[in-house]
Scaffold this motif. Structure first.
Motif, mmCIF file in Angstrom:
data_model
loop_
_atom_site.group_PDB
_atom_site.id
_atom_site.type_symbol
_atom_site.label_atom_id
_atom_site.label_comp_id
_atom_site.label_asym_id
_atom_site.label_seq_id
_atom_site.Cartn_x
_atom_site.Cartn_y
_atom_site.Cartn_z
ATOM 1 N N ALA A 38 0.826 -1.205 0.000
ATOM 2 C CA ALA A 38 0.000 0.000 0.000
ATOM 3 C C ALA A 38 0.861 1.256 0.000
ATOM 4 O O ALA A 38 0.544 2.238 -0.698
ATOM 5 C CB ALA A 38 -0.936 -0.012 1.208
ATOM 6 N N LEU A 39 1.952 1.241 0.770
ATOM 7 C CA LEU A 39 2.843 2.402 0.787
ATOM 8 C C LEU A 39 3.446 2.660 -0.589
ATOM 9 O O LEU A 39 3.496 3.807 -1.071
ATOM 10 C CB LEU A 39 3.959 2.195 1.815
ATOM 11 N N MET A 40 3.917 1.606 -1.233
ATOM 12 C CA MET A 40 4.539 1.772 -2.551
ATOM 13 C C MET A 40 3.513 2.181 -3.596
ATOM 14 O O MET A 40 3.819 2.952 -4.508
ATOM 15 C CB MET A 40 5.244 0.480 -2.962
ATOM 16 N N CYS A 41 2.294 1.671 -3.490
ATOM 17 C CA CYS A 41 1.252 2.091 -4.434
ATOM 18 C C CYS A 41 0.943 3.573 -4.258
ATOM 19 O O CYS A 41 0.775 4.308 -5.239
ATOM 20 C CB CYS A 41 -0.007 1.249 -4.221
ATOM 21 N N GLY A 42 0.876 4.015 -3.001
ATOM 22 C CA GLY A 42 0.654 5.438 -2.758
ATOM 23 C C GLY A 42 1.787 6.290 -3.292
ATOM 24 O O GLY A 42 1.554 7.357 -3.898
ATOM 25 N N PHE A 43 3.018 5.825 -3.094
ATOM 26 C CA PHE A 43 4.171 6.567 -3.600
ATOM 27 C C PHE A 43 4.165 6.606 -5.126
ATOM 28 O O PHE A 43 4.450 7.647 -5.737
ATOM 29 C CB PHE A 43 5.458 5.924 -3.089
ATOM 30 N N GLY A 44 3.843 5.451 -5.737
ATOM 31 C CA GLY A 44 3.820 5.408 -7.193
ATOM 32 C C GLY A 44 2.764 6.321 -7.782
ATOM 33 O O GLY A 44 3.015 7.047 -8.756
ATOM 34 N N GLY A 45 1.573 6.316 -7.191
ATOM 35 C CA GLY A 45 0.525 7.202 -7.674
ATOM 36 C C GLY A 45 0.877 8.673 -7.494
ATOM 37 O O GLY A 45 0.633 9.503 -8.389
ATOM 38 N N ALA A 95 2.846 13.904 -9.861
ATOM 39 C CA ALA A 95 3.691 15.045 -9.506
ATOM 40 C C ALA A 95 3.921 15.969 -10.705
ATOM 41 O O ALA A 95 4.053 17.187 -10.547
ATOM 42 C CB ALA A 95 5.026 14.564 -8.954
ATOM 43 N N GLY A 96 3.971 15.386 -11.905
ATOM 44 C CA GLY A 96 4.204 16.205 -13.087
ATOM 45 C C GLY A 96 3.120 17.239 -13.305
ATOM 46 O O GLY A 96 3.380 18.355 -13.758
ATOM 47 N N ALA A 97 1.873 16.875 -12.979
ATOM 48 C CA ALA A 97 0.767 17.810 -13.165
ATOM 49 C C ALA A 97 0.829 18.959 -12.168
ATOM 50 O O ALA A 97 0.353 20.063 -12.441
ATOM 51 C CB ALA A 97 -0.560 17.077 -13.026
ATOM 52 N N LEU A 98 1.447 18.715 -11.012
ATOM 53 C CA LEU A 98 1.485 19.722 -9.959
ATOM 54 C C LEU A 98 2.669 20.665 -10.094
ATOM 55 O O LEU A 98 2.553 21.864 -9.807
ATOM 56 C CB LEU A 98 1.517 19.034 -8.585
ATOM 57 N N VAL A 99 3.817 20.132 -10.509
ATOM 58 C CA VAL A 99 5.027 20.963 -10.562
ATOM 59 C C VAL A 99 5.559 21.130 -11.971
ATOM 60 O O VAL A 99 6.639 21.685 -12.167
ATOM 61 C CB VAL A 99 6.132 20.360 -9.651
ATOM 62 N N GLY A 100 4.791 20.666 -12.950
ATOM 63 C CA GLY A 100 5.264 20.782 -14.326
ATOM 64 C C GLY A 100 5.436 22.215 -14.795
ATOM 65 O O GLY A 100 6.264 22.503 -15.671
ATOM 66 N N HIS A 101 4.684 23.156 -14.213
ATOM 67 C CA HIS A 101 4.778 24.550 -14.636
ATOM 68 C C HIS A 101 6.136 25.168 -14.307
ATOM 69 O O HIS A 101 6.484 26.227 -14.830
ATOM 70 C CB HIS A 101 3.666 25.362 -13.960
ATOM 71 N N LEU A 151 4.345 -3.908 -7.620
ATOM 72 C CA LEU A 151 2.963 -3.446 -7.642
ATOM 73 C C LEU A 151 2.892 -1.916 -7.693
ATOM 74 O O LEU A 151 2.068 -1.340 -8.426
ATOM 75 C CB LEU A 151 2.239 -3.970 -6.398
ATOM 76 N N GLY A 152 3.775 -1.244 -6.933
ATOM 77 C CA GLY A 152 3.809 0.211 -6.977
ATOM 78 C C GLY A 152 4.216 0.733 -8.339
ATOM 79 O O GLY A 152 3.678 1.748 -8.813
#
Length: 413
Positions: free
Chosen positions: A20-27, A32-38, A108-109
């Motif tokens: 679950a931790l790795m899935c959260g990290f992967g998601g 992240a690109g959508a948030l800091v891509g600018h 899985l992540g």
């Protein structure tokens, strides 16, 4: 270790926790690109050439799904093999294996990272600059996958094998020795605790004690200004009709419930605070190896040597090395005779007709007796019992003489 620390430790060992931790990290990494891509300039994005990230993520998603399925199959196969050929009690150690859990969580992540990235790309959420963040995140994930795969390939070659399982049980038993807060009773059974004039603390159900919060018991004893006598150490089977502990004097039902909450009960024994369980599982592995269907005395000898190392550590664990108990909490010592019975008796019984096993057992018990002169008589009694069993089971006079001579040499003054 407090009750909450113990419960958190159990939670972090669950297989789904790391996944679950790795899935959260992967998601999160995929978005992240959508948030800091600018923050990335368009010129830099065009130079990097991150247009190929779509095909990379598609390939990553398909391959990680296959690798995750293969890893799960290999792990289930190891669990099944250990259950049928070693002992079911050792399977929990394989399930708790951190390397296997990390590998499964990574694969899985990575799969979820690729899926989230593909879905986000199809919606146009990133734009040209956001793709750069996703591209570098993909490179990072691929490097992480490569390292994990290399470790997993090396690990899976021995995962669930008999020798690997014996090593795991030995390590678990040695780790349990470091957590116990009581010494050994080297000269037989400890005296029984007088129950008259004391309030009994019964178990709420029939179960095994897996953890005991000594610090909480100390606080309860100080608050009630009384003494608490623990009767059920971790590993003990308790039931409503028998007390887990005694409280000096007469107290109300609320105080009894407080003491009950200091004991964690479960249907199955756990290795963490119960070195006897580790010795029991070791003897089960030897008994399975000595069965006529398997006939593997070499495994039994390996178990004898592993058990000897655990017993040496227990014999070296003196009261001055133990974290002091609360002054008003009294815990009984662990009887050495019971530990020896858990470890030696099944091996002596099932390996009595195999001279190599009987000889190795006598040599190991002799080494323990020389290491701990104070426990010599208890160990010698266990060795004599093993000699009697071998004498009755061996068909060759020469073999019987060899076992008896080994016993005399091992316990010579």
């Amino acid at each position: 270790m407090t009750r909450w620390q113990w419960l958190i430790r159990l939670l972090t060992r669950r297989m789904w926790f790391r996944a679950a931790l790795m899935c959260g990290f992967g998601g999160a990494l995929a978005l992240a690109g959508a948030l800091v891509g600018h923050t990335i300039s368009y010129h830099f994005a065009a130079t990097v050439g991150s247009k190929s990230v779509d095909s990379i993520l598609t390939m990553l998603a398909s391959s990680m799904l296959a690798v995750t399925t293969f890893s799960l199959t290999a792990m289930v196969s190891a669990y099944s093999g250990a259950t049928s050929t070693i002992t079911p009690r050792a399977v929990q150690l394989l399930i708790d294996d951190s390397t296997a859990q990390n590998a499964l969580a990574t694969f899985l992540g990575s799969f979820l990272f690729a899926i989230v990235g593909i879905v986000a790309l199809s919606t146009g959420l990133y734009g040209d600059t956001g793709r750069v963040i996703l591209f570098f995140g993909t490179i990072l994930v691929i490097l992480f996958i490569v390292v994990t795969l290399l470790r997993w390939i090396e690990h899976i070659a021995r995962f669930g094998r008999v020798s690997d399982t014996i090593d795991r049980v030995e390590r678990a038993a040695l780790a349990a020795v470091e957590t116990i807060a009581v010494p050994l009773a080297l000269d037989g059974e400890p005296p029984a605790v007088e129950q008259s004039g004391r309030t009994t603390v019964p178990a709420p159900t029939m179960a095994r004690v897996t953890h005991m919060d000594i610090a909480l018991l100390g606080r309860i004893a100080e608050a009630m200004d009384t003494d608490i006598y623990v009767l059920a150490l971790p590993g003990r089977l308790v039931e409503p009709g028998r007390p887990m502990a005694l409280i000096d004097g007469t107290v109300d039902e609320a105080a009894v419930e407080e003491v009950q909450h200091a004991f964690t009960l479960a249907h199955q024994r756990a290795f963490d605070h119960d070195p006897r369980f580790g010795l029991v599982v070791l003897s089960e592995i030897a008994s399975r190896a000595l069965s006529p269907a398997v006939n593997d005395p070499g495994t039994a000898i390996a178990v004898i040597e592993a058990g000897s190392r655990v017993m040496l550590r227990l014999l070296d664990y003196r009261p001055q090395h133990i974290t002091p108990l609360p002054a008003r909490v009294h815990v009984p010592p662990i009887p050495l005779a019971a530990l020896l019975d858990d470890w030696c008796r099944p091996i002596a019984r099932d390996g009595a007709a195999i001279v190599e096993v009987s000889v190795r057992l006598q040599k190991s018990l002799g080494a323990l007796a020389r290491h701990a002169p104070a426990a010599r008589q208890v160990i010698a009694d266990e060795a004599s019992d093993a000699v009697d069993r071998a004498r009755a089971a061996l068909t060759s006079d020469a073999d019987r003489e060899l076992v008896e001579r080994t016993h005399r040499d091992a316990f010579a003054d």
